[in-house]
Design a protein around this motif. Sequence first.
Motif, mmCIF file in Angstrom:
data_model
loop_
_atom_site.group_PDB
_atom_site.id
_atom_site.type_symbol
_atom_site.label_atom_id
_atom_site.label_comp_id
_atom_site.label_asym_id
_atom_site.label_seq_id
_atom_site.Cartn_x
_atom_site.Cartn_y
_atom_site.Cartn_z
ATOM 1 N N CYS A 144 -20.328 31.392 -12.754
ATOM 2 C CA CYS A 144 -19.129 31.862 -13.448
ATOM 3 C C CYS A 144 -18.229 32.657 -12.510
ATOM 4 O O CYS A 144 -18.630 33.048 -11.411
ATOM 5 N N MET A 145 -17.013 32.883 -12.969
ATOM 6 C CA MET A 145 -16.069 33.701 -12.227
ATOM 7 C C MET A 145 -16.344 35.181 -12.501
ATOM 8 O O MET A 145 -16.721 35.556 -13.618
ATOM 9 N N TYR A 146 -16.181 35.996 -11.466
ATOM 10 C CA TYR A 146 -16.223 37.447 -11.587
ATOM 11 C C TYR A 146 -14.838 37.990 -11.250
ATOM 12 O O TYR A 146 -14.170 37.481 -10.341
ATOM 13 N N VAL A 147 -14.421 39.037 -11.958
ATOM 14 C CA VAL A 147 -13.106 39.622 -11.723
ATOM 15 C C VAL A 147 -13.223 41.133 -11.589
ATOM 16 O O VAL A 147 -14.201 41.739 -12.042
ATOM 17 N N PRO A 185 -18.329 39.664 -15.132
ATOM 18 C CA PRO A 185 -18.464 38.211 -15.190
ATOM 19 C C PRO A 185 -17.704 37.647 -16.388
ATOM 20 O O PRO A 185 -17.680 38.244 -17.464
ATOM 21 N N LEU A 186 -17.080 36.473 -16.202
ATOM 22 C CA LEU A 186 -16.391 35.791 -17.284
ATOM 23 C C LEU A 186 -17.179 34.542 -17.647
ATOM 24 O O LEU A 186 -17.064 33.511 -16.988
ATOM 25 N N SER A 194 -10.020 31.103 -19.739
ATOM 26 C CA SER A 194 -9.658 32.423 -19.245
ATOM 27 C C SER A 194 -8.285 32.316 -18.593
ATOM 28 O O SER A 194 -7.909 31.261 -18.079
ATOM 29 N N PHE A 195 -7.547 33.405 -18.661
ATOM 30 C CA PHE A 195 -6.220 33.474 -18.059
ATOM 31 C C PHE A 195 -6.225 34.644 -17.085
ATOM 32 O O PHE A 195 -6.644 35.750 -17.446
ATOM 33 N N HIS A 196 -5.765 34.403 -15.843
ATOM 34 C CA HIS A 196 -5.751 35.517 -14.900
ATOM 35 C C HIS A 196 -4.496 35.509 -14.036
ATOM 36 O O HIS A 196 -3.914 34.468 -13.754
ATOM 37 N N SER A 204 -16.397 33.478 -7.492
ATOM 38 C CA SER A 204 -17.360 32.778 -8.339
ATOM 39 C C SER A 204 -18.688 32.683 -7.602
ATOM 40 O O SER A 204 -18.726 32.657 -6.364
ATOM 41 N N GLY A 205 -19.766 32.619 -8.378
ATOM 42 C CA GLY A 205 -21.091 32.551 -7.782
ATOM 43 C C GLY A 205 -21.509 31.129 -7.467
ATOM 44 O O GLY A 205 -20.820 30.162 -7.786
#
Length: 250
Positions: A144-147, A185-186, A194-196, A204-205
């Motif tokens: 997943c993406m991390y922000v 984590p998203l 998701s919107f960023h 991302s992992g």
Amino acid sequence: MTDLADRYERDGCLVVDPLLSTETIERLRQRTGEIVEGQTGFPAESIELEPGAVSASLATVRKLNDCTLYDDVFRAHADHPDILDIVESLIGPDIKLFDAQMFMKPPGGIEKTYHQDSAYFPLDPQEVVTCWTAVDDVTIENGCMYVIPGSHRSGILDHDQPWMVGGREDMQVPDTLIPWEQEVPLTLSAGGCSFHHGILLHRSGANTTSMSRRGLAVHYIPGSVRWTDEKNPAPEFPVLRGRDTAATAG
């Protein structure tokens, strides 16, 4: 929509899950397979493989670049009204399409280190919003993406730490500049989005599972945004809603 806009302004990101129908996601999966299997006219030079891979398959493709430029299914996805309604609440009624990529993240797919999308985009102003659609369920285990919430307010940082993607050298934001304790984590279900913000720090992992983690990222810009790369001609930015006001913007 006001609540979404407030969260986006504060954090630089938000999650809307669920958003898209099962039918919509299945069509994206089907088209992705057709492209990888060479059943369409999608150009081979826009298909990026995982490090060490020598041929394209669902198990080896890392990314499909310029999706909306070369494929009608992905182009139609960029026009999805439920997505555009949210984008309009974030950047206003004049919306142009900038670019899109399908991130495949097959089993064993490598990580993507911390970066800011806008560091790669020659645009003014840097008002880019990305809609990242989960084509598969997205978990911590499959990459997943991390922000870093709120990091979009700190401006674009130097991407001057080398990072190797197989034999290719890429660059990342130095690890010493990342407030690791703040990352979030998203995770998403298939059909969630998701919107960023383009300046948001994110990564991302790696995919440590036996299943793919596909995500389609479509980048949108306000009508007033201009191309600033003097060495290359400006690409066409299709207007999805409203007007192209770049020529008259102050």
